[in-house]
Design an enzyme around this catalytic site. Structure first.
Site, PDB file in Angstrom:
ATOM      1  N   SER A 143      34.653  39.770  38.070  1.00 51.13           N
ATOM      2  CA  SER A 143      34.709  39.679  36.610  1.00 51.13           C
ATOM      3  C   SER A 143      33.445  40.282  35.987  1.00 51.13           C
ATOM      4  CB  SER A 143      34.942  38.207  36.233  1.00 51.13           C
ATOM      5  OG  SER A 143      35.243  38.066  34.878  1.00 51.13           O
TER       6      SER A 143
ATOM      7  N   ASP B 171      46.740  39.614  34.426  1.00 49.35           N
ATOM      8  CA  ASP B 171      45.372  39.275  34.042  1.00 49.35           C
ATOM      9  C   ASP B 171      45.202  39.530  32.542  1.00 49.35           C
ATOM     10  OD1 ASP B 171      42.615  39.160  33.624  1.00 49.35           O
ATOM     11  OD2 ASP B 171      42.160  39.944  35.612  1.00 49.35           O
TER      12      ASP B 171
ATOM     13  N   HIS C 187      43.522  36.220  36.106  1.00 45.45           N
ATOM     14  CA  HIS C 187      42.136  36.662  36.307  1.00 45.45           C
ATOM     15  C   HIS C 187      41.489  36.016  37.544  1.00 45.45           C
ATOM     16  CE1 HIS C 187      38.672  38.779  34.797  1.00 45.45           C
ATOM     17  NE2 HIS C 187      37.934  37.696  34.777  1.00 45.45           N
TER      18      HIS C 187
HETATM   19  C1  MLT Z   1      33.002  40.440  30.702  1.00 43.72           C
HETATM   20  O1  MLT Z   1      32.585  39.984  29.656  1.00 43.72           O
HETATM   21  O2  MLT Z   1      32.306  41.010  31.542  1.00 43.72           O
HETATM   22  C2  MLT Z   1      34.471  40.292  30.945  1.00 43.72           C
HETATM   23  O3  MLT Z   1      35.116  39.938  29.793  1.00 43.72           O
HETATM   24  C3  MLT Z   1      34.767  39.326  32.019  1.00 43.72           C
HETATM   25  C4  MLT Z   1      34.239  37.969  31.692  1.00 43.72           C
HETATM   26  O4  MLT Z   1      34.958  37.188  31.065  1.00 43.72           O
HETATM   27  O5  MLT Z   1      33.128  37.693  32.051  1.00 43.72           O
END
Ligand code: MLT
Length: 201
Positions: free
Chosen positions: A102, A152, A183
């Site tokens: 992520s 996702d 996700h």
């Molecule tokens: C991010 O902010 O890098 C992406 O949206 C993934 C997350 O939720 O951290």
């Protein structure tokens, strides 16, 4: 940067560099390292940014909308940290494979987008396109695993295709593994990354 370093038993195996998701810590992905390459040394890093107390690797303006200036600054900071860690722990700076989930996958992707030679490969679990409109370095032959979920809500299948296309245009050798979930990081996705790692390195 706050981190954990664990020396491995196989000094020739790539050093795994781990990047957690939003709200995680440097402890989160340690079990993945053992599943992907048990003999590897491991450097697991905590993101330097806090969002409502939750560690991240760079700031965002809203869900999915990145603060590009901070992304660029944090990517440089991380790249320099990897140089320092290689000197401190005496590992080969040119033998690093990232594993990120992520937000951690997004900073690993940003290293690929901005610094040629920063990584020898990367397993990106549920990544997004870190930045649009930038010219990517030559990534010829660089192995990249992308784990994605067909459902996702954060990293849409279209964005997964866009990212894999950008990396492929730069010459990377991209393997996309699809799960039918959202996700979350599933054990079958980690097993697929382990299989990719065996083939690639
Ligand atoms: C991010 O902010 O890098 C992406 O949206 C993934 C997350 O939720 O951290």
């Amino acid at each position: 940067m706050k981190h954990i370093y664990q020396a491995g038993t196989d000094s020739n195996a790539p050093v795994l560099v781990l990047f957690h998701g939003t709200g995680g810590t440097e402890r989160d992905l340690l079990p993945l390292a053992g599943m992907i390459s048990p003999g590897s040394s491991v450097l697991s890093v905590r993101g330097n940014v806090l969002e409502n107390g939750m560690p991240r690797f760079f700031r965002r303006l809203a869900e999915g909308i990145f603060d590009e200036e901070d992304l660029i600054f944090r990517t440089k900071e991380l790249h320099e940290f990897l140089d320092q860690a290689a000197a401190e722990y005496a590992f080969d700076r040119d033998n690093l494979v990232a594993i990120g989930y992520s937000n951690g996958a997004n900073i690993a992707g940003s290293l690929l987008f901005h610094y040629p030679g920063a990584l020898k490969g990367a397993a990106l679990h549920h990544p997004m396109v870190p930045r649009r409109g930038a010219l990517l370095p030559d990534l010829t032959g660089l192995p990249v695993f992308i784990g994605a979920g067909k459902n996702d809500p954060i990293c849409s299948p279209q964005e997964t295709e866009e990212l894999s296309g950008l990396l492929e245009q730069a010459g990377a050798s991209v393997t996309v593994h699809w799960e039918s979930f959202g996700h979350q990081l599933t054990s079958s996705e980690v097993n697929a990354a382990a299989e990719w790692f065996k083939q690639a390195f």
